[in-house]
Design a protein around this motif. Structure first.
Motif, PDB file in Angstrom:
ATOM      1  N   UNK A  25      -6.021   1.406  15.107  1.00  0.00           N
ATOM      2  CA  UNK A  25      -6.223   2.732  14.517  1.00  0.00           C
ATOM      3  C   UNK A  25      -4.994   3.217  13.742  1.00  0.00           C
ATOM      4  N   UNK A  26      -3.812   2.941  14.284  1.00  0.00           N
ATOM      5  CA  UNK A  26      -2.582   3.350  13.595  1.00  0.00           C
ATOM      6  C   UNK A  26      -2.420   2.581  12.289  1.00  0.00           C
ATOM      7  N   UNK A  30      -1.962   4.128   8.691  1.00  0.00           N
ATOM      8  CA  UNK A  30      -0.816   3.790   7.838  1.00  0.00           C
ATOM      9  C   UNK A  30      -1.254   3.417   6.427  1.00  0.00           C
ATOM     10  N   UNK A  31      -2.324   2.636   6.336  1.00  0.00           N
ATOM     11  CA  UNK A  31      -2.796   2.175   5.032  1.00  0.00           C
ATOM     12  C   UNK A  31      -3.267   3.317   4.135  1.00  0.00           C
ATOM     13  N   UNK A  32      -3.667   4.432   4.745  1.00  0.00           N
ATOM     14  CA  UNK A  32      -4.106   5.571   3.941  1.00  0.00           C
ATOM     15  C   UNK A  32      -3.064   6.698   3.924  1.00  0.00           C
ATOM     16  N   UNK A  34       1.203   8.045   3.275  1.00  0.00           N
ATOM     17  CA  UNK A  34       2.201   7.985   2.218  1.00  0.00           C
ATOM     18  C   UNK A  34       3.285   6.946   2.506  1.00  0.00           C
ATOM     19  N   UNK A  35       3.032   6.085   3.490  1.00  0.00           N
ATOM     20  CA  UNK A  35       3.970   5.009   3.816  1.00  0.00           C
ATOM     21  C   UNK A  35       4.047   4.040   2.636  1.00  0.00           C
ATOM     22  N   UNK A  36       5.258   3.686   2.252  1.00  0.00           N
ATOM     23  CA  UNK A  36       5.463   2.783   1.118  1.00  0.00           C
ATOM     24  C   UNK A  36       5.244   1.337   1.536  1.00  0.00           C
ATOM     25  N   UNK A  37       5.768   0.992   2.719  1.00  0.00           N
ATOM     26  CA  UNK A  37       5.679  -0.386   3.205  1.00  0.00           C
ATOM     27  C   UNK A  37       5.866  -0.368   4.716  1.00  0.00           C
ATOM     28  N   UNK A  38       5.168  -1.274   5.425  1.00  0.00           N
ATOM     29  CA  UNK A  38       5.369  -1.390   6.862  1.00  0.00           C
ATOM     30  C   UNK A  38       5.106  -2.816   7.310  1.00  0.00           C
ATOM     31  N   UNK A  39       5.657  -3.142   8.483  1.00  0.00           N
ATOM     32  CA  UNK A  39       5.436  -4.460   9.072  1.00  0.00           C
ATOM     33  C   UNK A  39       5.558  -4.338  10.584  1.00  0.00           C
ATOM     34  N   UNK A  40       4.897  -5.261  11.290  1.00  0.00           N
ATOM     35  CA  UNK A  40       4.960  -5.284  12.745  1.00  0.00           C
ATOM     36  C   UNK A  40       5.338  -6.674  13.217  1.00  0.00           C
ATOM     37  N   UNK A  41       5.918  -6.738  14.410  1.00  0.00           N
ATOM     38  CA  UNK A  41       6.296  -8.012  14.997  1.00  0.00           C
ATOM     39  C   UNK A  41       6.291  -7.872  16.505  1.00  0.00           C
ATOM     40  N   UNK A  52       8.790   2.168   5.745  1.00  0.00           N
ATOM     41  CA  UNK A  52       9.591   2.797   4.687  1.00  0.00           C
ATOM     42  C   UNK A  52       8.804   3.979   4.131  1.00  0.00           C
ATOM     43  N   UNK A  53       9.494   5.136   4.042  1.00  0.00           N
ATOM     44  CA  UNK A  53       8.878   6.383   3.624  1.00  0.00           C
ATOM     45  C   UNK A  53       9.674   6.997   2.496  1.00  0.00           C
ATOM     46  N   UNK A  54       8.992   7.661   1.597  1.00  0.00           N
ATOM     47  CA  UNK A  54       9.661   8.356   0.501  1.00  0.00           C
ATOM     48  C   UNK A  54      10.523   9.496   1.027  1.00  0.00           C
ATOM     49  N   UNK A  55      10.016  10.183   2.059  1.00  0.00           N
ATOM     50  CA  UNK A  55      10.750  11.333   2.596  1.00  0.00           C
ATOM     51  C   UNK A  55      10.534  11.446   4.103  1.00  0.00           C
ATOM     52  N   UNK A  56      11.431  12.172   4.747  1.00  0.00           N
ATOM     53  CA  UNK A  56      11.285  12.440   6.181  1.00  0.00           C
ATOM     54  C   UNK A  56      10.027  13.269   6.429  1.00  0.00           C
ATOM     55  N   UNK A  57       9.710  14.166   5.514  1.00  0.00           N
ATOM     56  CA  UNK A  57       8.501  14.997   5.629  1.00  0.00           C
ATOM     57  C   UNK A  57       7.249  14.117   5.701  1.00  0.00           C
ATOM     58  N   UNK A  58       7.154  13.110   4.824  1.00  0.00           N
ATOM     59  CA  UNK A  58       6.002  12.201   4.829  1.00  0.00           C
ATOM     60  C   UNK A  58       5.899  11.467   6.165  1.00  0.00           C
ATOM     61  N   UNK A  59       7.038  11.012   6.681  1.00  0.00           N
ATOM     62  CA  UNK A  59       7.058  10.285   7.944  1.00  0.00           C
ATOM     63  C   UNK A  59       6.610  11.197   9.091  1.00  0.00           C
ATOM     64  N   UNK A  60       7.117  12.412   9.131  1.00  0.00           N
ATOM     65  CA  UNK A  60       6.774  13.347  10.211  1.00  0.00           C
ATOM     66  C   UNK A  60       5.301  13.726  10.150  1.00  0.00           C
ATOM     67  N   UNK A  61       4.759  13.909   8.943  1.00  0.00           N
ATOM     68  CA  UNK A  61       3.326  14.190   8.792  1.00  0.00           C
ATOM     69  C   UNK A  61       2.494  13.084   9.429  1.00  0.00           C
ATOM     70  N   UNK A  62       2.891  11.847   9.211  1.00  0.00           N
ATOM     71  CA  UNK A  62       2.171  10.702   9.773  1.00  0.00           C
ATOM     72  C   UNK A  62       2.283  10.687  11.300  1.00  0.00           C
ATOM     73  N   UNK A  63       3.501  10.790  11.790  1.00  0.00           N
ATOM     74  CA  UNK A  63       3.778  10.667  13.224  1.00  0.00           C
ATOM     75  C   UNK A  63       3.055  11.741  14.033  1.00  0.00           C
ATOM     76  N   UNK A  64       2.897  12.923  13.465  1.00  0.00           N
ATOM     77  CA  UNK A  64       2.341  14.054  14.211  1.00  0.00           C
ATOM     78  C   UNK A  64       0.865  14.310  13.907  1.00  0.00           C
ATOM     79  N   UNK A  65       0.161  13.275  13.462  1.00  0.00           N
ATOM     80  CA  UNK A  65      -1.255  13.462  13.149  1.00  0.00           C
ATOM     81  C   UNK A  65      -2.073  12.218  13.494  1.00  0.00           C
ATOM     82  N   UNK A  66      -3.362  12.402  13.548  1.00  0.00           N
ATOM     83  CA  UNK A  66      -4.322  11.314  13.645  1.00  0.00           C
ATOM     84  C   UNK A  66      -4.098  10.321  14.774  1.00  0.00           C
TER      85      UNK A  66
END
Length: 103
Positions: A25-26, A30-32, A34-41, A52-66
């Motif tokens: 689900x995450x 992520x794919x939808x 504002x994340x620029x790029x991501x990877x898992x291992x 990788x995020x354009x801004x801290x605001x974009x990252x926080x929006x993602x982390x605190x939703x959905x």
């Protein structure tokens, strides 16, 4: 830009179905986002992410939703421990850096 690196140590093999439900689900979120790029291992009982995020605001929006917010509410059932670091950079780090930073 902001880089986020995370480490999650799972409690046991028994939590894998619950863990992978959240991961699926995450990743979809992520794919939808504002994340620029991501990877898992993974290594042993630990899972790592780098994003990788354009801004801290974009990252926080993602982390605190959905799906991510839902997973955070369930974290005590899944994880023995977690580590998170954020810093400014123009690209994602190599995996060896992530593993050492979050050791």
């Amino acid at each position: 830009m902001i880089v986020s690196i995370t480490k999650l140590e799972r409690k046991s093999l028994w939590v894998l179905p619950r863990f992978f439900k959240h991961v699926f689900r995450i990743n979809k979120q992520l794919k939808s986002s504002k994340c620029i790029e991501f990877a898992t291992s993974g290594r042993g009982n630990c899972s790592y992410t780098k994003s990788l995020w354009q801004s801290e605001k974009d990252m926080i929006e993602f982390v605190t939703s959905g799906a991510h917010l839902s997973a955070m509410k369930d974290i005590k059932r899944i994880a023995r421990s977690t580590k998170v670091k954020h810093y400014e950079a123009d690209k994602l780090p190599e995996w060896e850096f992530v593993f050492m930073e979050l050791a």
